[in-house]
Design a protein around this motif. Sequence first.
Motif: not given
Length: 314
Positions: A163-169, A172-175, A184-187, A192-193
Amino acid sequence: MEFKHVTVLLNEAVDNLNIQPDGIYVDATLGGGGHTCLILSRLQAGHLFSFDQDEEAIAYNQQHLKEAIASGKLTLIRDNFRHLKQALAAKGISKIDGIVYDLGVSSPQFDDSQRGFSYQHDAELDMRMNQEQELTAKTIVNEWPYEDLVRILYRYGEEKFAKSIARNIEKTRHHQPINSTFQLVDVIKEAIPARARRHGGHPAKKSFQAIRIAVNDELGALEESLEQAFDLLNPGGCISVITFQSLEDRLVKTMFKEKSSLPELPPGLPIIPDDKKPDFRLVNRKPIEPTQSELMANHRAHSAKLRVIEKLDS
């Protein structure tokens, strides 16, 4: 391209096919040709059909195995193994004596930085095993809705931070589009904590696996292909399947168990009717795993498991 690949559990997978010199066999995952070469060495009047959807694997083996092709012992088929029956029927084949699957991504696909399979190389997000298909990793990452991203990350990657990864994807892609593997690795890392990133290997490993499986519909293709392989197999014939991750192994184990188990029967039957007996038997109840020497020689062998099932005489 030099299609170098060290085949895992090579002898074990082929030995368990019990090759008959005049039999009809299938290598469902040609790759670098390891299983194909060993099967060919045991055939005389028989024939081998080797499948791969990767144009580079086909091109390499057309040269590498041109003598076997010219002799009429080998036919290369560029197709997804989910089309097994249809492709073989087009060659006049309705029954086979054995088939081997070596699942997952081949070493050359991982090592070719331009294919976008690896989180270790910066490349355009791609991950297609069949370079002619439309769906790529870039499409999934930039266009699939949050709910679908969560679903594939959980289901195919067993990623607890899905969920956290999908939310960050999504954020990020919104911008800006996420176009490369390192982007993608950075995202993923950002989502991830820090404490969790210090354990369990590369933080992007599970997500990359999940996206790759979704791009190529690997589990769907495997299930379809195995169902066809069961139907194609002659009595005495075997199916050898090498898996490299738990989802594949679980699917193979379940399908093999279903085919080799007795159906639900009324209690108290003195004997089991012949028409209720299973048509298959498990050759190995526990998976065959690489030896210590193979593990030392090939680090990519560490998660490999081989399962084998045999068609019984009716």
